[in-house]
Design an enzyme around this catalytic site. Structure first.
Site, PDB file in Angstrom:
ATOM      1  N   ASP A 142      41.574  45.772  27.827  1.00 18.97           N
ATOM      2  CA  ASP A 142      40.437  44.853  27.837  1.00 18.97           C
ATOM      3  C   ASP A 142      39.283  45.433  28.642  1.00 18.97           C
ATOM      4  OD1 ASP A 142      41.913  43.113  26.346  1.00 18.97           O
ATOM      5  OD2 ASP A 142      42.069  41.550  27.876  1.00 18.97           O
ATOM      6  N   ASP A 178      29.569  34.360  48.451  1.00 20.47           N
ATOM      7  CA  ASP A 178      29.609  35.812  48.315  1.00 20.47           C
ATOM      8  C   ASP A 178      28.621  36.309  47.267  1.00 20.47           C
ATOM      9  OD1 ASP A 178      31.502  35.947  50.290  1.00 20.47           O
ATOM     10  OD2 ASP A 178      33.199  36.309  48.952  1.00 20.47           O
ATOM     11  N   SER A 222      42.266  40.012  40.716  1.00 24.47           N
ATOM     12  CA  SER A 222      42.759  39.141  39.647  1.00 24.47           C
ATOM     13  C   SER A 222      43.385  39.934  38.515  1.00 24.47           C
ATOM     14  CB  SER A 222      41.620  38.269  39.108  1.00 24.47           C
ATOM     15  OG  SER A 222      40.653  39.045  38.435  1.00 24.47           O
TER      16      SER A 222
END
Length: 280
Positions: free
Chosen positions: A168, A68, A184
Site C-alpha cells: 500500500d 502536533d 500505526s
C-alpha cells in the site's frame, strides 16, 4: 525586545482566546508579534499578519498553540532559519508540544528570561524527480492512489538497489515521526533525539515486512515501477503523484528542528500517558 510568532489552531476557540491574551500581554511589554494570515484574521489582529514564507526572518521564537499538527506547521515555517519552537498542547497526543495551556504565559516568560534548553530533532530533506524539494519533521510517504490496488516501489539505499515492494505504500520516518504513521503501520518507537531513518512498508505483499532502522547518513531513493501511480505526502501535505519511473529521494536535512524544552514532561512520560501505561 523579542520577535515572537504565534501559530494558532483556528478551529480551537480556547487556543484563539489564549492567543488574544498572549498578544495583549506581549504587545504591552513591547515585543513584536507576528501571526500567519489565517490565525491573524481569526483573532481579529490582521495588523499582525505576516506571510508564512517570511515569518521566520529575524524571529526569536515561534509559539504553537494547538496539537502536533500545529507544531509541524510551525516547524516547517521557521526551521530553515534555525528558529526555536515552543509548543503549547491543545491536542490529544502531545508528543511534540511540551507545555500545557495554563502554563503558556509563564513558559514564554521563562524562555524570554533565557531559562530553557533546545532539543534538536532531525528533519528529512525530500526531493522529487522534478526538482521539488521540501523538509519534513515526521515522515515522507509514497503510497497507492487507487483503493484495492497495490503500488510497486523499488528502494535504493546509498546508491545500491535494495529490494522492491508490492504494498500500500512506504514510509520514511524520522525518530520524531516514529510515533506517527510509521507506528500505526507496525514500525518501532524510537527515542526522538536519536539519529536514524526508519523505512516502514505499509501492508506489503511480501514475506519481508519489517521496518529498517538506518544510519542518519543514509540516502534513500524510492522509484515507482509499473503503470500504477503513487501519491507523495510529506508531514501530511500532498506533493502530488508520481508516474512510472518517478522518484522520491530522502535524506537527513542539515537544518534540524529546534524545540524548546523547559524541564517538564519528557518523551517517556508522554508515551505512558498516551498509551495508558501504569506501574504493575
Amino acid at each position: 525586545m523579542a520577535a515572537i510568532a504565534l501559530f494558532v489552531h483556528v478551529d480551537r476557540p480556547e487556543a484563539l482566546e489564549l492567543a488574544r491574551r498572549l498578544i495583549d500581554r506581549l504587545d504591552a511589554d513591547g515585543h513584536r508579534i507576528r501571526l500567519p494570515p489565517e490565525p491573524a484574521a481569526a483573532v481579529g489582529r490582521t495588523d499582525l499578519a505576516c506571510p508564512v514564507d517570511g515569518i521566520g526572518e529575524k524571529l526569536d521564537v515561534a509559539v504553537s498553540l494547538g496539537g502536533d499538527g500545529s507544531m509541524l506547521r510551525a516547524v516547517t515555517a521557521v526551521a530553515d532559519e534555525g528558529v526555536p519552537v515552543l509548543g503549547v498542547n491543545y491536542g490529544s497526543l502531545g508528543y511534540l508540544t511540551g507545555t500545557e495551556p495554563e502554563d503558556a504565559p509563564a513558559a514564554i516568560e521563562q524562555f524570554l528570561a533565557g531559562d530553557y534548553h533546545i532539543e534538536e530533532r532531525i528533519r528529512l530533506r525530500c526531493r522529487l524527480g522534478n526538482g521539488t524539494e521540501v523538509g519534513a519533521l515526521n515522515e515522507a510517504i509514497v503510497e497507492k492512489v487507487h483503493s484495492g490496488r497495490t503500488v510497486h516501489l523499488a528502494v535504493h539505499i546509498d546508491g545500491d538497489y535494495f529490494t522492491s515492494y508490492a504494498a500500500d505504500g512506504l514510509i520514511v520516518a524520522t525518530p520524531t515521526g516514529s510515533t506517527a504513521y510509521s507506528l500505526s503501520a507496525g514500525g518501532p518507537i524510537v527515542a526522538p533525539t536519536m539519529g536514524a531513518l526508519i523505512l516502514t512498508p505499509v501492508a506489503p505483499h511480501t514475506l519481508f515486512d519489517r521496518s529498517l532502522v538506518l544510519l542518519p547518513s543514509s540516502q534513500l531513493v524510492i522509484h515507482v515501477q509499473g503503470d500504477r501511480p503513487a501519491a507523495v505526502a510529506v508531514d501530511g501535505r500532498s506533493l502530488g503523484e508520481l508516474g512510472e519511473g518517478g522518484s522520491l529521494a530522502v535524506s537527513v536535512s542539515d537544518r534540524p528542528a529546534r524545540l524548546v524544552t523547559l524541564g517538564r514532561r519528557g518523551f517517556h512520560q508522554a508515551l505512558k500517558t498516551t498509551f495508558g501505561l501504569t506501574d504493575r
